[in-house]
Scaffold this motif. Structure first.
Motif, mmCIF file in Angstrom:
data_model
loop_
_atom_site.group_PDB
_atom_site.id
_atom_site.type_symbol
_atom_site.label_atom_id
_atom_site.label_comp_id
_atom_site.label_asym_id
_atom_site.label_seq_id
_atom_site.Cartn_x
_atom_site.Cartn_y
_atom_site.Cartn_z
ATOM 1 N N ALA A 106 25.608 40.607 -26.087
ATOM 2 C CA ALA A 106 25.253 40.287 -24.700
ATOM 3 C C ALA A 106 25.084 41.553 -23.869
ATOM 4 O O ALA A 106 24.122 41.694 -23.110
ATOM 5 C CB ALA A 106 26.312 39.380 -24.084
ATOM 6 N N GLU A 107 26.019 42.484 -24.003
ATOM 7 C CA GLU A 107 25.997 43.713 -23.208
ATOM 8 C C GLU A 107 24.825 44.618 -23.542
ATOM 9 O O GLU A 107 24.217 45.203 -22.650
ATOM 10 C CB GLU A 107 27.295 44.511 -23.420
ATOM 11 N N TYR A 108 24.544 44.775 -24.818
ATOM 12 C CA TYR A 108 23.575 45.775 -25.245
ATOM 13 C C TYR A 108 22.211 45.216 -25.600
ATOM 14 O O TYR A 108 21.247 45.971 -25.688
ATOM 15 C CB TYR A 108 24.147 46.582 -26.414
ATOM 16 N N GLU A 109 22.116 43.902 -25.816
ATOM 17 C CA GLU A 109 20.832 43.303 -26.164
ATOM 18 C C GLU A 109 20.425 42.190 -25.202
ATOM 19 O O GLU A 109 19.341 41.632 -25.331
ATOM 20 C CB GLU A 109 20.875 42.766 -27.601
ATOM 21 N N GLY A 110 21.311 41.864 -24.263
ATOM 22 C CA GLY A 110 20.990 40.854 -23.269
ATOM 23 C C GLY A 110 20.938 39.426 -23.788
ATOM 24 O O GLY A 110 20.357 38.554 -23.163
ATOM 25 N N GLU A 111 21.559 39.188 -24.927
ATOM 26 C CA GLU A 111 21.498 37.868 -25.560
ATOM 27 C C GLU A 111 22.899 37.289 -25.653
ATOM 28 O O GLU A 111 23.695 37.697 -26.500
ATOM 29 C CB GLU A 111 20.898 38.007 -26.960
ATOM 30 N N LEU A 112 23.218 36.331 -24.780
ATOM 31 C CA LEU A 112 24.518 35.676 -24.841
ATOM 32 C C LEU A 112 24.295 34.203 -25.114
ATOM 33 O O LEU A 112 23.814 33.465 -24.265
ATOM 34 C CB LEU A 112 25.321 35.857 -23.549
ATOM 35 N N ASP A 113 24.597 33.813 -26.331
ATOM 36 C CA ASP A 113 24.423 32.430 -26.761
ATOM 37 C C ASP A 113 25.781 31.947 -27.250
ATOM 38 O O ASP A 113 26.139 32.149 -28.407
ATOM 39 C CB ASP A 113 23.375 32.359 -27.873
ATOM 40 N N VAL A 114 26.546 31.346 -26.339
ATOM 41 C CA VAL A 114 27.889 30.889 -26.696
ATOM 42 C C VAL A 114 27.952 29.371 -26.651
ATOM 43 O O VAL A 114 27.257 28.728 -25.873
ATOM 44 C CB VAL A 114 28.975 31.492 -25.778
ATOM 45 N N SER A 115 28.805 28.842 -27.499
ATOM 46 C CA SER A 115 29.001 27.393 -27.547
ATOM 47 C C SER A 115 30.312 27.028 -26.864
ATOM 48 O O SER A 115 31.199 27.874 -26.674
ATOM 49 C CB SER A 115 29.039 26.928 -29.005
ATOM 50 N N GLU A 116 30.430 25.761 -26.542
ATOM 51 C CA GLU A 116 31.679 25.242 -25.977
ATOM 52 C C GLU A 116 32.838 25.511 -26.943
ATOM 53 O O GLU A 116 33.927 25.897 -26.544
ATOM 54 C CB GLU A 116 31.535 23.741 -25.710
ATOM 55 N N ARG A 117 32.593 25.323 -28.245
ATOM 56 C CA ARG A 117 33.627 25.531 -29.264
ATOM 57 C C ARG A 117 34.122 26.976 -29.271
ATOM 58 O O ARG A 117 35.316 27.240 -29.354
ATOM 59 C CB ARG A 117 33.065 25.151 -30.646
ATOM 60 N N LEU A 118 33.188 27.936 -29.180
ATOM 61 C CA LEU A 118 33.581 29.340 -29.177
ATOM 62 C C LEU A 118 34.414 29.670 -27.946
ATOM 63 O O LEU A 118 35.432 30.355 -28.041
ATOM 64 C CB LEU A 118 32.355 30.261 -29.256
ATOM 65 N N VAL A 119 34.011 29.158 -26.797
ATOM 66 C CA VAL A 119 34.766 29.417 -25.567
ATOM 67 C C VAL A 119 36.156 28.804 -25.664
ATOM 68 O O VAL A 119 37.152 29.448 -25.305
ATOM 69 C CB VAL A 119 33.989 28.907 -24.329
ATOM 70 N N LEU A 120 36.261 27.594 -26.181
ATOM 71 C CA LEU A 120 37.580 26.961 -26.344
ATOM 72 C C LEU A 120 38.446 27.734 -27.337
ATOM 73 O O LEU A 120 39.641 27.938 -27.087
ATOM 74 C CB LEU A 120 37.418 25.510 -26.777
ATOM 75 N N ASP A 121 37.856 28.171 -28.448
ATOM 76 C CA ASP A 121 38.610 28.970 -29.424
ATOM 77 C C ASP A 121 39.095 30.272 -28.804
ATOM 78 O O ASP A 121 40.218 30.722 -29.061
ATOM 79 C CB ASP A 121 37.763 29.261 -30.663
#
Length: 137
Positions: A106-121
């Motif tokens: 996200a920081e270096y390539e501008g691509e942040l693709d997160v799921s609800e599961r990842l955030v909960l984990d």
């Protein structure tokens, strides 16, 4: 007896020895707890919650390392040394390491693709760090 953290410290190594600063540690803990609290706010976007939870985890893990008298050369080290700072196993630091990699994309390539599961984990892992550090929610 030399600890695992001592073995990682020195010129060109992952850690440097540095006397703990109680004000710095308290500030990291305060920041980590506030961000963890905010990360639970489901009215925020997943991206914001991820960012808050990741930064909460980093602050809490860094405070644990600083309490042991070390400073990391790279951000991710604070997660990898959790077995030595808080006695936490790979089920925690692997989640945090995965999130660190996602954060870098996200920081270096501008691509942040997160799921609800990842955030909960991530929030669960951060809670485990908080409890192991003996901090109240």
């Amino acid at each position: 007896m030399i600890s695992a953290l001592d073995n990682l410290a020195g010129p060109g190594k992952s850690l440097s020895a540095e006397r703990p600063d109680p004000r710095e540690i308290a500030g990291l803990q305060r920041s980590g707890l506030a961000r963890l609290h905010d990360a639970r706010n489901t009215s925020l976007s997943l991206e914001s919650r991820f960012d808050l939870a990741y930064n909460a985890a980093h602050a809490l893990c860094l405070s644990a390392l600083r309490q042991h008298g070390f400073r990391p050369a790279q951000r991710y080290i604070v997660f990898q040394v959790l077995p030595h700072t808080l006695g936490l196993g790979p089920e925690v630091w692997r989640v945090l390491d995965k999130c660190h990699q996602q954060r870098n994309v996200a920081e270096y390539e501008g691509e942040l693709d997160v799921s609800e599961r990842l955030v909960l984990d991530l929030i669960i892992a951060c809670d485990q760090v908080r409890r192991a550090a003996g901090l109240d929610d």
